[in-house]
Design a protein around this motif. Structure first.
Motif, PDB file in Angstrom:
ATOM      1  N   GLU A   1       2.125   1.768  -3.657  1.00 26.84           N
ATOM      2  CA  GLU A   1       1.085   2.333  -4.295  1.00 26.84           C
ATOM      3  C   GLU A   1       0.926   3.494  -3.738  1.00 26.84           C
ATOM      4  O   GLU A   1       0.927   4.659  -5.015  1.00 26.84           O
ATOM      5  CB  GLU A   1      -0.295   1.738  -4.378  1.00 26.84           C
ATOM      6  N   HIS A   2       1.171   3.855  -2.524  1.00 28.57           N
ATOM      7  CA  HIS A   2       0.706   4.982  -2.186  1.00 28.57           C
ATOM      8  C   HIS A   2       1.415   6.182  -2.934  1.00 28.57           C
ATOM      9  O   HIS A   2       1.171   7.203  -3.370  1.00 28.57           O
ATOM     10  CB  HIS A   2       1.259   4.630  -1.127  1.00 28.57           C
ATOM     11  N   TYR A   3       2.957   5.921  -2.734  1.00 29.96           N
ATOM     12  CA  TYR A   3       3.965   7.031  -3.457  1.00 29.96           C
ATOM     13  C   TYR A   3       4.311   7.023  -5.015  1.00 29.96           C
ATOM     14  O   TYR A   3       4.492   7.665  -5.344  1.00 29.96           O
ATOM     15  CB  TYR A   3       5.303   6.294  -2.678  1.00 29.96           C
ATOM     16  N   THR A   4       4.100   5.910  -4.971  1.00 30.22           N
ATOM     17  CA  THR A   4       3.819   5.611  -6.884  1.00 30.22           C
ATOM     18  C   THR A   4       2.929   6.853  -7.254  1.00 30.22           C
ATOM     19  O   THR A   4       3.144   7.480  -8.304  1.00 30.22           O
ATOM     20  CB  THR A   4       3.069   4.686  -7.696  1.00 30.22           C
ATOM     21  N   ARG A   5       1.577   7.317  -6.453  1.00 32.66           N
ATOM     22  CA  ARG A   5       0.274   7.885  -6.497  1.00 32.66           C
ATOM     23  C   ARG A   5       0.558   9.747  -6.416  1.00 32.66           C
ATOM     24  O   ARG A   5       0.884   9.838  -7.384  1.00 32.66           O
ATOM     25  CB  ARG A   5      -0.781   7.630  -6.466  1.00 32.66           C
ATOM     26  N   LEU A   6       1.508   9.423  -5.382  1.00 32.32           N
ATOM     27  CA  LEU A   6       2.132  10.688  -5.137  1.00 32.32           C
ATOM     28  C   LEU A   6       3.139  11.124  -5.995  1.00 32.32           C
ATOM     29  O   LEU A   6       3.252  12.321  -6.564  1.00 32.32           O
ATOM     30  CB  LEU A   6       2.887  10.943  -4.077  1.00 32.32           C
TER      31      LEU A   6
ATOM     32  N   ARG B   1       3.389  10.725  -9.079  1.00 27.66           N
ATOM     33  CA  ARG B   1       2.469  10.849 -10.963  1.00 27.66           C
ATOM     34  C   ARG B   1       1.900  11.922 -10.801  1.00 27.66           C
ATOM     35  O   ARG B   1       1.594  12.678 -12.097  1.00 27.66           O
ATOM     36  CB  ARG B   1       1.940   9.459 -11.019  1.00 27.66           C
ATOM     37  N   GLY B   2       0.976  12.389  -9.810  1.00 24.49           N
ATOM     38  CA  GLY B   2       0.219  13.026  -9.504  1.00 24.49           C
ATOM     39  C   GLY B   2       1.391  14.946  -9.869  1.00 24.49           C
ATOM     40  O   GLY B   2       1.469  15.977 -10.245  1.00 24.49           O
TER      41      GLY B   2
ATOM     42  N   ARG C   1       9.639   5.063  -1.359  1.00 24.47           N
ATOM     43  CA  ARG C   1       9.415   4.686  -2.498  1.00 24.47           C
ATOM     44  C   ARG C   1      10.132   3.251  -2.696  1.00 24.47           C
ATOM     45  O   ARG C   1      10.247   2.185  -2.189  1.00 24.47           O
ATOM     46  CB  ARG C   1       8.600   4.607  -3.514  1.00 24.47           C
TER      47      ARG C   1
ATOM     48  N   GLU D   1       1.067  -1.520  -0.020  1.00 22.32           N
ATOM     49  CA  GLU D   1       0.038  -0.089  -0.186  1.00 22.32           C
ATOM     50  C   GLU D   1       0.902   1.243   0.052  1.00 22.32           C
ATOM     51  O   GLU D   1       0.656   2.074  -0.339  1.00 22.32           O
ATOM     52  CB  GLU D   1      -1.157  -0.012   1.660  1.00 22.32           C
TER      53      GLU D   1
END
Length: 87
Positions: free
Chosen positions: A43-48, A50-51, A65, A40
């Motif tokens: 995935e959280h740091y990947t989403r950040l 990408r933002g 990450r 989790e």
């Protein structure tokens, strides 16, 4: 491994009665909950990332990450497969 960590590890082994090989095997086989948490966070740091964000913030997120990914890989969490994503 620094001296304090080796000393604490030796003390923990003495208290549990585990051999170093058994202790290593237990550390390598992380439980499903730990693997889910690390997955989790990855995935959280990947989403950040990408933002988007500043270069400094992106680097900080990448390092965080990478740290979780290192734990995930070292603990061989891939063996849990789809159970990592199931709620």
């Amino acid at each position: 491994m620094d001296f304090r960590l080796r000393t604490l590890t030796a003390l923990a082994l003495a208290m549990t009665g585990l051999t170093p090989a058994q202790s290593h095997a237990l550390r390598a086989m992380a439980d499903l909950d730990s693997c889910k948490r690390w997955h989790e966070r990855i995935e959280h740091y990947t989403r950040l990332r990408r933002g988007g964000g500043s270069a400094v913030q992106m680097e900080r997120w990448r390092r965080a990450r990478d740290g979780y990914e290192e734990k995930f890989l070292a603990a061989r969490c891939h063996r849990w497969g789809r159970r990592l994503r199931d709620d």
